[in-house]
Design an enzyme around this catalytic site. Structure first.
Site, PDB file in Angstrom:
ATOM      1  N   ASP A  56       0.403   1.443  10.199  1.00  6.81           N
ATOM      2  CA  ASP A  56      -0.780   0.576  10.171  1.00  6.81           C
ATOM      3  C   ASP A  56      -0.459  -0.705  10.937  1.00  6.81           C
ATOM      4  O   ASP A  56       0.595  -1.307  10.726  1.00  6.81           O
ATOM      5  CB  ASP A  56      -1.164   0.201   8.732  1.00  6.81           C
TER       6      ASP A  56
ATOM      7  N   ARG B  98      -7.237  10.257  11.620  1.00  6.39           N
ATOM      8  CA  ARG B  98      -6.708   8.947  12.051  1.00  6.39           C
ATOM      9  C   ARG B  98      -5.459   9.088  12.929  1.00  6.39           C
ATOM     10  O   ARG B  98      -4.381   8.672  12.562  1.00  6.39           O
ATOM     11  CB  ARG B  98      -6.394   8.049  10.855  1.00  6.39           C
TER      12      ARG B  98
ATOM     13  N   ASP C 223       0.006   5.677   1.666  1.00  8.91           N
ATOM     14  CA  ASP C 223      -1.159   5.203   2.422  1.00  8.91           C
ATOM     15  C   ASP C 223      -1.061   5.707   3.860  1.00  8.91           C
ATOM     16  O   ASP C 223      -1.172   6.892   4.098  1.00  8.91           O
ATOM     17  CB  ASP C 223      -1.258   3.684   2.343  1.00  8.91           C
TER      18      ASP C 223
ATOM     19  N   ASP D 162       0.799  -1.224   0.000  1.00 10.08           N
ATOM     20  CA  ASP D 162       0.000   0.000   0.000  1.00 10.08           C
ATOM     21  C   ASP D 162       0.835   1.280   0.000  1.00 10.08           C
ATOM     22  O   ASP D 162       0.346   2.336  -0.394  1.00 10.08           O
ATOM     23  CB  ASP D 162      -0.923   0.025   1.220  1.00 10.08           C
TER      24      ASP D 162
END
Length: 454
Positions: free
Chosen positions: A280, A332, A276, A252
């Site tokens: 993560d 986020r 991205d 990603d």
């Protein structure tokens, strides 16, 4: 709108308070140094008392500054942010002034940063972890590996001396860098278990190519790297160990991708502007600490949890602590699913949409953070529930304790206030939000030089 005269008076007041902070710190340190030179050295007990007194005074003075800023925050949040930065800069000058002034209240940094011989004691860092990822030892029990070559010519057969050759080894390794370097990876860098990537003492950038993947492994520490401008890569062969390489589909473009892994610690990195996410953690990953990082110029910053339907992420426990969420961020910080998340003593100075979001009933424990809302009156809320109406999310366990809300910021709690769920979303003791400036003042990559404290 506040008049120029009022703003001037506020600024004079703030400058006075900041001067008091700096003056008190200087006097305290001089007193400490004089004691040190006396025929009878100061005792450990006396040192602890002096440090406690000094830190308490600093915290109180910073609280006064921040209270004054909060009263006038609605007028000009950018001016306020710059004033906060000035107060932090002045207050943190105390680190240079004396032997007990090194303490910041940040338990990670206070564990190792005062050591002028840190370069001889690098592995001490592995004993300084906090939060859910505190047991990540990385390559503590292995040898040092010195990266001497910044090239990444062949992801299947990497040259000895390159970062890729180091991270794929089966044995524990503590990986360091011989010199400053920019590493542009042709494909994602697949890190094996029991590795520490330690950028201290060199200016190391991983940029403009593939970035870091931590997949189905354990005990990894990533410290002291600039990671930015990561690209999507893949549809290529990549080696993951000395005995295995295989076909990789498209990655990603995350700065750091944690996939099905545990005991992971991401500390003191500067991350920005990737294809991205910046960090993560998905697919059953757990025992993670993300600490002391400086995040800037990015949209979707941290994702914790793969999807609403992937219930294995219910086991996830992650600590987000002592980070600075800075300029150019949108959302986020983090965005959570299913698991248990402790968000503690972070400094949020910028967001455009929201700071903390979630879906699939995560438990979010926000403690001792500083939230400075943007000027946009429609983006003052710290929190955002996604993919659920009020009837569903009202039972989710989200709480705010001791957070400092500036410029109209507000946190919408939900669920039972004293739920037992928070026991699983508590990983360390939170400090007062008045200490956030000091605790996070060193967020991001540190300028460490040999023979001097970092």
């Amino acid at each position: 709108m506040t008049s120029k005269k009022t703003k001037s008076n506020v600024f004079i007041t703030l400058c006075s308070l900041i001067f008091i902070v700096f003056f008190v710190g200087s006097v305290s340190v001089r007193a400490g140094n004089n004691e040190d030179k006396a025929p009878s050295r100061i005792s450990d007990v006396e040192k602890e008392e002096l440090e406690r007194s000094y830190n308490a005074t600093m915290a109180a003075r910073l609280a006064e500054v921040e209270e004054a800023l909060s009263r006038h925050a609605v007028d000009d949040p950018e001016e306020i942010a710059s004033m906060l930065e000035l107060s932090v800069k002045n207050s943190t000058e105390r680190r240079k002034l004396g032997y007990f002034s090194c303490g910041t209240g940040n338990p990670i940094d206070d564990c190792w940063r005062c050591d002028r011989n840190w370069h001889k004691n690098r592995k001490r860092l592995a004993d300084c972890g906090i939060g859910f990822g505190r047991n990540a030892i990385g390559g503590r029990d292995g040898r040092f590996y010195v990266v001497t070559d910044s090239r990444d010519d062949d992801p299947v057969n990497p040259r000895p001396g390159t970062l890729r050759h180091a991270v794929i080894q089966d044995k524990p390794l503590w990986i360091v860098f011989k010199r400053h370097m920019v590493i542009t990876l042709k494909q994602e860098l697949i890190v094996n278990s029991f590795k520490t990537i330690d950028g201290r003492g060199a200016n190391v950038h991983i940029a403009n190519g593939g970035c870091i993947t931590v997949q189905f492994v354990t005990n990894v520490i990533i410290h002291g790297l600039h990671i930015h401008d990561c690209k999507r890569t893949g549809n290529a062969m990549v080696r993951s160990s000395p005995s295995h390489y295989g076909w990789r589909t498209v990655a990603d473009g995350d700065a750091i991708s944690i996939f099905g892994s545990s005991h992971i610690w991401v500390d003191h990195n500067s991350l920005s502007n990737c294809a991205d996410g910046l960090v993560d953690a998905v697919m059953g990953s757990t025992a993670i600490t993300i600490s002391n990082n400086y995040f800037t110029h990015h949209n979707e910053v941290i994702l914790l949890g793969h999807s609403d339907s992937y219930v294995r992420d219910k086991q996830m426990q992650a600590t987000i602590a002592y980070n600075h969420f800075g300029e150019g961020l949108i959302q986020r910080m983090p965005r959570c699913r299913h698991g248990y998340f402790h968000v503690v003593n972070n400094d949020y100075t910028h967001w455009e949409m929201y700071a903390i979001g979630g879906s699939a009933a995560p438990t979010i424990n926000s403690q001792g953070n500083r939230y400075l809302a943007p000027a946009n009156r429609f983006a003052k809320e710290v929190t955002k529930r996604l993919d659920a109406d009020h009837g569903r999310w009202k039972g989710w366990h989200w709480r705010s304790e001791g957070d400092l809300m500036l410029n109209g910021a507000y946190f919408t709690p939900s669920g039972a206030g004293a739920s037992a769920s928070y026991a699983r979303a508590s990983s360390l003791g939170a400090k007062s939000s008045s200490m956030v400036a000091s605790i996070t003042s060193g967020a991001g990559v540190l300028g460490c030089t040999r023979g001097h404290p970092c």
